[in-house]
Design a protein around this motif. Structure first.
Motif, PDB file in Angstrom:
ATOM      1  N   TYR A 152       0.826  -1.206   0.000  1.00 10.40           N
ATOM      2  CA  TYR A 152       0.000   0.000   0.000  1.00 10.40           C
ATOM      3  C   TYR A 152       0.864   1.262   0.000  1.00 10.40           C
ATOM      4  CZ  TYR A 152      -3.940  -3.083   0.987  1.00 10.40           C
ATOM      5  OH  TYR A 152      -4.890  -4.062   0.922  1.00 10.40           O
ATOM      6  N   ALA A 153       2.015   1.216   0.648  1.00 13.56           N
ATOM      7  CA  ALA A 153       2.938   2.353   0.610  1.00 13.56           C
ATOM      8  C   ALA A 153       3.446   2.577  -0.809  1.00 13.56           C
ATOM      9  CB  ALA A 153       4.105   2.126   1.570  1.00 13.56           C
ATOM     10  N   VAL A 154       3.721   1.488  -1.541  1.00  8.43           N
ATOM     11  CA  VAL A 154       4.160   1.613  -2.942  1.00  8.43           C
ATOM     12  C   VAL A 154       3.038   2.189  -3.797  1.00  8.43           C
ATOM     13  CG1 VAL A 154       4.840   0.279  -4.975  1.00  8.43           C
ATOM     14  CG2 VAL A 154       5.904  -0.176  -2.783  1.00  8.43           C
ATOM     15  N   VAL A 155       1.797   1.760  -3.548  1.00  8.86           N
ATOM     16  CA  VAL A 155       0.651   2.313  -4.287  1.00  8.86           C
ATOM     17  C   VAL A 155       0.539   3.812  -4.028  1.00  8.86           C
ATOM     18  CG1 VAL A 155      -1.874   2.300  -4.417  1.00  8.86           C
ATOM     19  CG2 VAL A 155      -0.623   0.147  -4.411  1.00  8.86           C
ATOM     20  N   LEU A 156       0.716   4.220  -2.781  1.00  3.58           N
ATOM     21  CA  LEU A 156       0.650   5.650  -2.449  1.00  3.58           C
ATOM     22  C   LEU A 156       1.756   6.433  -3.144  1.00  3.58           C
ATOM     23  CD1 LEU A 156      -0.710   7.877  -0.781  1.00  3.58           C
ATOM     24  CD2 LEU A 156       0.922   7.353   1.021  1.00  3.58           C
ATOM     25  N   VAL A 157       2.970   5.896  -3.164  1.00  3.27           N
ATOM     26  CA  VAL A 157       4.083   6.571  -3.850  1.00  3.27           C
ATOM     27  C   VAL A 157       3.781   6.694  -5.349  1.00  3.27           C
ATOM     28  CG1 VAL A 157       6.506   6.290  -4.511  1.00  3.27           C
ATOM     29  CG2 VAL A 157       5.829   5.993  -2.147  1.00  3.27           C
ATOM     30  N   MET A 158       3.225   5.643  -5.932  1.00  2.00           N
ATOM     31  CA  MET A 158       2.882   5.695  -7.356  1.00  2.00           C
ATOM     32  C   MET A 158       1.801   6.743  -7.628  1.00  2.00           C
ATOM     33  SD  MET A 158       3.069   1.607  -8.179  1.00  2.00           S
ATOM     34  CE  MET A 158       2.128   1.716  -9.654  1.00  2.00           C
ATOM     35  N   LEU A 159       0.826   6.874  -6.731  1.00  2.00           N
ATOM     36  CA  LEU A 159      -0.202   7.899  -6.898  1.00  2.00           C
ATOM     37  C   LEU A 159       0.376   9.303  -6.738  1.00  2.00           C
ATOM     38  CD1 LEU A 159      -3.222   6.258  -5.058  1.00  2.00           C
ATOM     39  CD2 LEU A 159      -3.047   6.755  -7.500  1.00  2.00           C
ATOM     40  N   VAL A 160       1.340   9.468  -5.840  1.00  2.00           N
ATOM     41  CA  VAL A 160       1.996  10.777  -5.674  1.00  2.00           C
ATOM     42  C   VAL A 160       2.762  11.135  -6.942  1.00  2.00           C
ATOM     43  CG1 VAL A 160       3.838  11.978  -4.435  1.00  2.00           C
ATOM     44  CG2 VAL A 160       2.118  10.730  -3.164  1.00  2.00           C
ATOM     45  N   ILE A 161       3.501  10.181  -7.490  1.00  2.00           N
ATOM     46  CA  ILE A 161       4.241  10.438  -8.736  1.00  2.00           C
ATOM     47  C   ILE A 161       3.283  10.767  -9.865  1.00  2.00           C
ATOM     48  CG2 ILE A 161       5.691   9.330 -10.491  1.00  2.00           C
ATOM     49  CD1 ILE A 161       7.056   7.826  -8.158  1.00  2.00           C
ATOM     50  N   TYR A 162       2.190  10.020  -9.966  1.00  2.00           N
ATOM     51  CA  TYR A 162       1.195  10.301 -11.013  1.00  2.00           C
ATOM     52  C   TYR A 162       0.601  11.696 -10.856  1.00  2.00           C
ATOM     53  CZ  TYR A 162      -3.114  10.108 -13.677  1.00  2.00           C
ATOM     54  OH  TYR A 162      -4.132  10.403 -14.537  1.00  2.00           O
ATOM     55  N   SER A 163       0.277  12.084  -9.615  1.00  2.00           N
ATOM     56  CA  SER A 163      -0.324  13.402  -9.414  1.00  2.00           C
ATOM     57  C   SER A 163       0.656  14.521  -9.750  1.00  2.00           C
ATOM     58  CB  SER A 163      -0.834  13.544  -7.983  1.00  2.00           C
ATOM     59  OG  SER A 163       0.239  13.563  -7.086  1.00  2.00           O
ATOM     60  N   LEU A 164       1.942  14.318  -9.464  1.00  2.00           N
ATOM     61  CA  LEU A 164       2.927  15.349  -9.813  1.00  2.00           C
ATOM     62  C   LEU A 164       3.167  15.411 -11.320  1.00  2.00           C
ATOM     63  CD1 LEU A 164       5.557  15.041  -6.958  1.00  2.00           C
ATOM     64  CD2 LEU A 164       3.936  16.888  -7.348  1.00  2.00           C
ATOM     65  N   LEU A 165       3.135  14.260 -11.989  1.00  2.00           N
ATOM     66  CA  LEU A 165       3.333  14.274 -13.441  1.00  2.00           C
ATOM     67  C   LEU A 165       2.140  14.870 -14.179  1.00  2.00           C
ATOM     68  CD1 LEU A 165       5.109  10.846 -14.035  1.00  2.00           C
ATOM     69  CD2 LEU A 165       6.107  13.139 -14.072  1.00  2.00           C
ATOM     70  N   THR A 166       0.954  14.758 -13.623  1.00  2.00           N
ATOM     71  CA  THR A 166      -0.225  15.336 -14.274  1.00  2.00           C
ATOM     72  C   THR A 166      -0.435  16.797 -13.895  1.00  2.00           C
ATOM     73  OG1 THR A 166      -1.635  14.444 -12.528  1.00  2.00           O
ATOM     74  CG2 THR A 166      -1.412  13.147 -14.554  1.00  2.00           C
ATOM     75  N   ASN A 167       0.147  17.244 -12.795  1.00  2.00           N
ATOM     76  CA  ASN A 167       0.075  18.648 -12.396  1.00  2.00           C
ATOM     77  C   ASN A 167       1.474  19.239 -12.572  1.00  2.00           C
ATOM     78  OD1 ASN A 167      -0.418  21.122 -11.266  1.00  2.00           O
ATOM     79  ND2 ASN A 167      -1.342  20.331  -9.395  1.00  2.00           N
ATOM     80  N   THR A 181      -4.693  18.899  -5.295  1.00  2.00           N
ATOM     81  CA  THR A 181      -3.887  17.702  -5.550  1.00  2.00           C
ATOM     82  C   THR A 181      -3.811  16.836  -4.300  1.00  2.00           C
ATOM     83  OG1 THR A 181      -2.580  18.929  -7.162  1.00  2.00           O
ATOM     84  CG2 THR A 181      -1.632  16.893  -6.319  1.00  2.00           C
ATOM     85  N   PHE A 182      -3.638  17.454  -3.140  1.00  2.00           N
ATOM     86  CA  PHE A 182      -3.583  16.704  -1.883  1.00  2.00           C
ATOM     87  C   PHE A 182      -4.913  16.022  -1.594  1.00  2.00           C
ATOM     88  CE2 PHE A 182      -3.892  16.578   2.817  1.00  2.00           C
ATOM     89  CZ  PHE A 182      -2.863  15.695   3.057  1.00  2.00           C
ATOM     90  N   LEU A 183      -6.018  16.728  -1.815  1.00  2.00           N
ATOM     91  CA  LEU A 183      -7.325  16.120  -1.597  1.00  2.00           C
ATOM     92  C   LEU A 183      -7.579  14.989  -2.589  1.00  2.00           C
ATOM     93  CD1 LEU A 183      -9.490  19.265  -0.782  1.00  2.00           C
ATOM     94  CD2 LEU A 183      -8.670  17.501   0.794  1.00  2.00           C
ATOM     95  N   TRP A 184      -7.112  15.145  -3.837  1.00  2.00           N
ATOM     96  CA  TRP A 184      -7.234  14.058  -4.808  1.00  2.00           C
ATOM     97  C   TRP A 184      -6.434  12.845  -4.337  1.00  2.00           C
ATOM     98  CZ3 TRP A 184      -3.788  11.211  -7.634  1.00  2.00           C
ATOM     99  CH2 TRP A 184      -4.341  10.376  -8.598  1.00  2.00           C
ATOM    100  N   LEU A 185      -5.236  13.087  -3.803  1.00  2.00           N
ATOM    101  CA  LEU A 185      -4.412  11.986  -3.291  1.00  2.00           C
ATOM    102  C   LEU A 185      -5.099  11.257  -2.146  1.00  2.00           C
ATOM    103  CD1 LEU A 185      -0.757  13.281  -3.249  1.00  2.00           C
ATOM    104  CD2 LEU A 185      -1.601  11.214  -4.338  1.00  2.00           C
ATOM    105  N   ILE A 186      -5.719  11.990  -1.251  1.00  2.00           N
ATOM    106  CA  ILE A 186      -6.441  11.357  -0.146  1.00  2.00           C
ATOM    107  C   ILE A 186      -7.577  10.501  -0.686  1.00  2.00           C
ATOM    108  CG2 ILE A 186      -7.968  11.809   1.826  1.00  2.00           C
ATOM    109  CD1 ILE A 186      -6.242  14.243   2.443  1.00  2.00           C
TER     110      ILE A 186
END
Length: 176
Positions: free
Chosen positions: A72-87, A144-149
């Motif tokens: 789940y930590a890896v999934v969260l890191v992948m979502l953070v990377i995705y959110s930064l690449l899209t923003n 972006t933070f709310l989307w990540l949550i």
């Protein structure tokens, strides 16, 4: 009008949130990712089923959050990377802030002199602040933070809810 008091302890004690995050502080990053479960076990389609009731769903979430915590930590890191690449604006602001602070730090407290222009480190930090704060607000880090949550909550809690416990854990619960 009276205030509505919601006892947070009653809500969080059922999921044991306070005890769940204590292990994160005491573990190093390398030991955290050393116990990654295999992808074939994490995406085992045969173990996906709808929980019969809320108690079973809660039991699955408690078990799976502990068992697959590194995944789940890896999934969260992948979502953070995705959110930064899209923003890209937010990524630019973060890079500008880190690069600016690194560049100012490399001066070692000396003034920046370019030709006849001279700027102190406090003036450089102020200029960096004046540039990065409005750009940072424009980059919408809160959205972006709310989307990540939301995305991590749906992904992680959805997986933890629908992934059935292995049969071995059912026998170990009966023994206790």
């Amino acid at each position: 009008m009276s205030r509505l008091n919601i006892p947070l302890d009653a809500l969080t004690s059922r999921m044991n949130f306070s005890g769940r995050f204590e292990g994160l502080r005491s573990q190093s990053v390398t030991s955290r990712f050393a116990n990654l479960k295999p992808v074939s076990e994490f995406f085992d389609v045969k173990r996906i089923s709808k929980p019969a009731n809320f108690a079973e769903a809660q039991s699955r979430v408690n078990y799976n959050l502990g068992y697959f915590s590194s995944n789940y930590a890896v999934v969260l890191v992948m979502l953070v990377i995705y959110s930064l690449l899209t923003n890209k604006t937010l990524l630019f602001v973060i890079a500008l802030t880190i690069g600016g602070m690194y560049g100012i730090g490399k001066l070692g407290g000396n003034d920046l002199e370019i030709g006849t222009f001279r700027a102190t480190t406090s003036q450089l930090y102020t200029a960096l602040l004046v540039i990065c704060v409005p750009l940072g607000i424009y980059a919408s880090p809160f959205a972006t933070f709310l989307w990540l949550i939301g995305a991590s909550g749906v992904t992680i809690l959805g997986h933890a809810t629908f992934m059935d416990k292995p049969i071995e854990s059912a026998f170990s619960e009966e023994a206790v």
